[in-house]
Design an enzyme around this catalytic site. Sequence first.
Site, PDB file in Angstrom:
ATOM      1  N   ASP A   1       0.855  -1.193   0.000  1.00 38.13           N
ATOM      2  CA  ASP A   1       0.000   0.000   0.000  1.00 38.13           C
ATOM      3  C   ASP A   1       0.892   1.245   0.000  1.00 38.13           C
ATOM      4  O   ASP A   1       1.680   1.449   0.931  1.00 38.13           O
ATOM      5  CB  ASP A   1      -0.899  -0.025   1.240  1.00 38.13           C
ATOM      6  CG  ASP A   1      -1.808   1.191   1.312  1.00 38.13           C
ATOM      7  OD1 ASP A   1      -2.469   1.478   0.305  1.00 38.13           O
ATOM      8  OD2 ASP A   1      -1.834   1.869   2.350  1.00 38.13           O
TER       9      ASP A   1
ATOM     10  N   THR B   1      -3.262   5.428  -3.978  1.00 43.57           N
ATOM     11  CA  THR B   1      -2.140   6.148  -3.347  1.00 43.57           C
ATOM     12  C   THR B   1      -0.845   5.929  -4.115  1.00 43.57           C
ATOM     13  O   THR B   1      -0.037   6.843  -4.246  1.00 43.57           O
ATOM     14  CB  THR B   1      -1.960   5.686  -1.889  1.00 43.57           C
ATOM     15  OG1 THR B   1      -1.884   4.257  -1.869  1.00 43.57           O
ATOM     16  CG2 THR B   1      -3.114   6.128  -1.032  1.00 43.57           C
ATOM     17  N   THR B   2      -0.639   4.710  -4.633  1.00 46.96           N
ATOM     18  CA  THR B   2       0.576   4.436  -5.413  1.00 46.96           C
ATOM     19  C   THR B   2       0.479   5.130  -6.775  1.00 46.96           C
ATOM     20  O   THR B   2       1.430   5.776  -7.226  1.00 46.96           O
ATOM     21  CB  THR B   2       0.756   2.921  -5.606  1.00 46.96           C
ATOM     22  OG1 THR B   2       0.689   2.283  -4.338  1.00 46.96           O
ATOM     23  CG2 THR B   2       2.087   2.603  -6.242  1.00 46.96           C
TER      24      THR B   2
END
Length: 535
Positions: free
Chosen positions: A66, A99-100
């Site tokens: 994550d 998020t990445t």
Amino acid sequence: MASMSMAPVNIFKHGADEEKAETARLSSFIGAIAIGDLVKSTLGPKGMDKILLGGGREGSVTVTNDGATILKAIGVDNPAAKVLVDMSKVQDDEVGDGTTSVTVLAAELLREAELLIAKKIHPQIIISGWRKATQAAREALRESAVDHGNDEVKFQEDLLNISRTTLSSKLLTHHKDHFAKLAVEAVLRLKGSGNLEAIHVIQKLGGSLIDSYLDEGFLLDKKIGVNQPKRLENVNILIANTGMDTDKIKIFGSRVRVDSTAKVAEIELAEKEKMKEKVERILKHGINCFINRQLIYNYPEQLFAAAGVMAIEHADFVGVERLALVTGGEITSTFDHPELVKLGHCKLIEEVMIGEDTLIRFSGVAMGEACTIVLRGATQQILDEAERSLHDALCVLAQTVKETRTVYGGGCSEMLMAKVVTDLANRTPGKEAVAMESFAKALRMLPTIIADNAGYDSADLVAQLRAAHQENKTTFGLDMTQGTIGDMAELGITESFQVKRQVVLSAAEAAEMILRVDDIIKAAPRKRVPDHHPC
């Protein structure tokens, strides 16, 4: 005429530092690109995991892919890198996933900007081109979005597809059908409120991930007091945060001197009377279940047992807050006015076994949408990562229930936006066209990285995908199970419109902000003053 000194004038305090123009810009680019390179190997369904080792004595171990978790855990010193770390946190708080993607896209934009600045194109021209490109990409994304909000069956299928797509890049990918159903069922119980506090996730070591299940009630990982009823129906619950030992006189260093043990017994009796009086005040609320954030101790526990009241002690603060929310009660600290206290209610409290542990289940709570997801797994690291993965899926689903539009995943949306931006660049005269082309190139890097991480030939796949989009096959994307391009609509690879839009906007804004920088000024470090007055 007095000659002026040509020596450089230092206006900063001793120890302060300044990086100017090209040096500052280069420092920003290097920091931001390094952050992008750090997390890009975790992108996509075949992304790899990272092990994060804590710095404390225990040396905690976290295994995750994550982006937000990885970036939160690393300490960065570079100011541009900090901007990207903060941006990924905001993406996590705002929509829960992507998020990445947002970090990688911002880093790729800055990688392209570095090449343009080397060609002597001014940052403001690049920013102007990017702004027009962002606007065109947003429009293209909005036009390609599909909305099944009014068709319940199709919308539920969309939710399942979004959940599967979100989980396919996480640890739960091998059980994604099972967990997708759990997540969709839990979110649909919220009836559109989007209040994820009502979904409680409990981790229980043992079994395997596939043994995880959804319990239609609220589970509390605590024990019921000795000799107290283990099952209650139509329960009135008083939720409290109060010390059940005697309210001692808070005078620091005070002492009580007695001349015989009989006097000690009198003091103990007086303390017991105070405890008894407090329990009687609690019982006046007409309750049959008392849950306290703090310890209850043996004597009050006996008194509750004699009154036939279930008492649960030392419930953790998050558990108490959530319990108050789902049972419709309020947390109380004083008990002098029973008429002002709001009690919680539920139809049934009973003990249930999960693995080798006994938990307390609250069924038929006032907030009907409340439920508990019980996660099982072989190690604590697996459980932690499973909870993070499930949290991402729940956040995305809660967003999709509010904003029902969906777009296709697998690099399809990125290629679609890149095609529109390239077309706009071809029609635009001047240097801005070069900036727009660089924006399109950065967007195309996302499917390239997804293919690279899966071990496929990214150049070939992305070229095929680009050709397919030129032929107006606008639903085509990367099929990472077969290593080919395919129709995302048939494969059911769907993503939330809200997440995808937020990725493009956040990445463009953050990259633009870093690109504007032409000077970095570091404050002088604070001097250590020796302590002349030790304790």
